[in-house]
Design a protein around this motif. Structure first.
Motif, PDB file in Angstrom:
ATOM      1  N   UNK A 113       0.822  -1.211   0.000  1.00  0.00           N
ATOM      2  CA  UNK A 113       0.000   0.000   0.000  1.00  0.00           C
ATOM      3  C   UNK A 113       0.858   1.263   0.000  1.00  0.00           C
ATOM      4  N   UNK A 114       1.952   1.224   0.757  1.00  0.00           N
ATOM      5  CA  UNK A 114       2.837   2.389   0.811  1.00  0.00           C
ATOM      6  C   UNK A 114       3.495   2.669  -0.526  1.00  0.00           C
ATOM      7  N   UNK A 115       3.713   1.595  -1.320  1.00  0.00           N
ATOM      8  CA  UNK A 115       4.350   1.778  -2.626  1.00  0.00           C
ATOM      9  C   UNK A 115       3.341   2.111  -3.722  1.00  0.00           C
ATOM     10  N   UNK A 116       2.027   2.035  -3.396  1.00  0.00           N
ATOM     11  CA  UNK A 116       0.988   2.337  -4.384  1.00  0.00           C
ATOM     12  C   UNK A 116       0.620   3.813  -4.335  1.00  0.00           C
ATOM     13  N   UNK A 117      -0.017   4.254  -5.411  1.00  0.00           N
ATOM     14  CA  UNK A 117      -0.463   5.640  -5.467  1.00  0.00           C
ATOM     15  C   UNK A 117      -1.692   5.834  -4.580  1.00  0.00           C
ATOM     16  N   UNK A 118      -1.810   7.002  -4.005  1.00  0.00           N
ATOM     17  CA  UNK A 118      -3.014   7.328  -3.250  1.00  0.00           C
ATOM     18  C   UNK A 118      -4.133   7.657  -4.240  1.00  0.00           C
ATOM     19  N   UNK A 119      -5.356   7.744  -3.731  1.00  0.00           N
ATOM     20  CA  UNK A 119      -6.496   8.071  -4.600  1.00  0.00           C
ATOM     21  C   UNK A 119      -6.291   9.425  -5.272  1.00  0.00           C
ATOM     22  N   UNK A 120      -5.774  10.389  -4.513  1.00  0.00           N
ATOM     23  CA  UNK A 120      -5.531  11.713  -5.074  1.00  0.00           C
ATOM     24  C   UNK A 120      -4.463  11.658  -6.162  1.00  0.00           C
TER      25      UNK A 120
END
Length: 213
Positions: A113-120
């Motif tokens: 999750x930390x390596x994934x993009x946030x929704x924004x």
């Protein structure tokens, strides 16, 4: 005795009683130093004092002293109680393994999750990519709608060149076969051996077929 020494004595005797297992002074120093900031000299002094006062026991093995809680303070445990404890230890060990496995899985998910993009961040990137996608769609549509990418003259020129190369291919292959046939009439070995010795490679070996004109 200073307050610091008294505190060390109290903490060490409590620690040994709670753990109820043998330790050297170095072990106790290493286990308590980070939390309580004890110096090694203070630990050695406190443990020697506790042993002299009979609050803990000590045994000497060679040059090393081992300290442990006074077993007289503990009540006797029956075989039944020991079996119950063993069962409980086994249950707790299984729970620890399950919790450890769960923690590892959660840590893995957290890293992902930390390596994934946030929704924004994803929304922003989508907005940036939309014009690029539109440009590619427009370009693809133009290519699909185009008809005369190659002029008739150029197409005819390419076709004639292809026919010329195919004819030359057939001619050279026929001449090679005729030459090998003449040589093999007086050759003492087989055609396969001759081709291996000379180093002749055929179209068939490379799965190549002469195209039709």
């Amino acid at each position: 005795m200073s307050k610091k020494d008294s505190a060390a004595v109290a903490i060490i005797v409590t620690y040994l009683n709670e753990q109820n297992r043998p330790y050297s002074a170095q072990d106790v120093f290493g286990n308590l130093q980070k939390q309580h900031g004890f110096g090694k000299t203070a630990v050695v002094k406190a443990m020697e004092q506790l042993a002299q006062e009979g609050k803990i026991r000590e045994k000497t093995y060679g040059k090393q002293k081992i300290y442990f809680a006074d077993q007289a303070q503990f009540t006797d445990v029956s075989d039944s109680d020991l079996k119950t404890m063993d069962t409980r230890i086994s249950e707790l060990s299984s729970q620890v393994q399950e919790v450890t496995q769960s923690c590892r899985q959660l840590e893995s998910e957290l890293r992902e999750l930390n390596s994934s993009l946030t929704s924004e961040e994803m929304t922003s990137e989508i907005q940036e990519l939309k014009p690029e996608c539109a440009s590619y769609r427009e370009r693809l549509q133009k290519i699909k709608c185009a008809t005369n990418h190659v002029s008739p003259e150029e197409r005819e020129k390419i076709h004639k060149a292809r026919n010329l190369y195919v004819k030359e291919w057939r001619k050279r292959k026929r001449l090679t076969q005729d030459m090998m046939g003449a040589i093999l009439e007086g050759y003492p070995k087989s055609k396969k051996q001759f081709m291996e010795e000379v180093g002749v490679e055929t179209d068939e070996e490379h799965k190549v077929t002469i195209p039709d004109i």
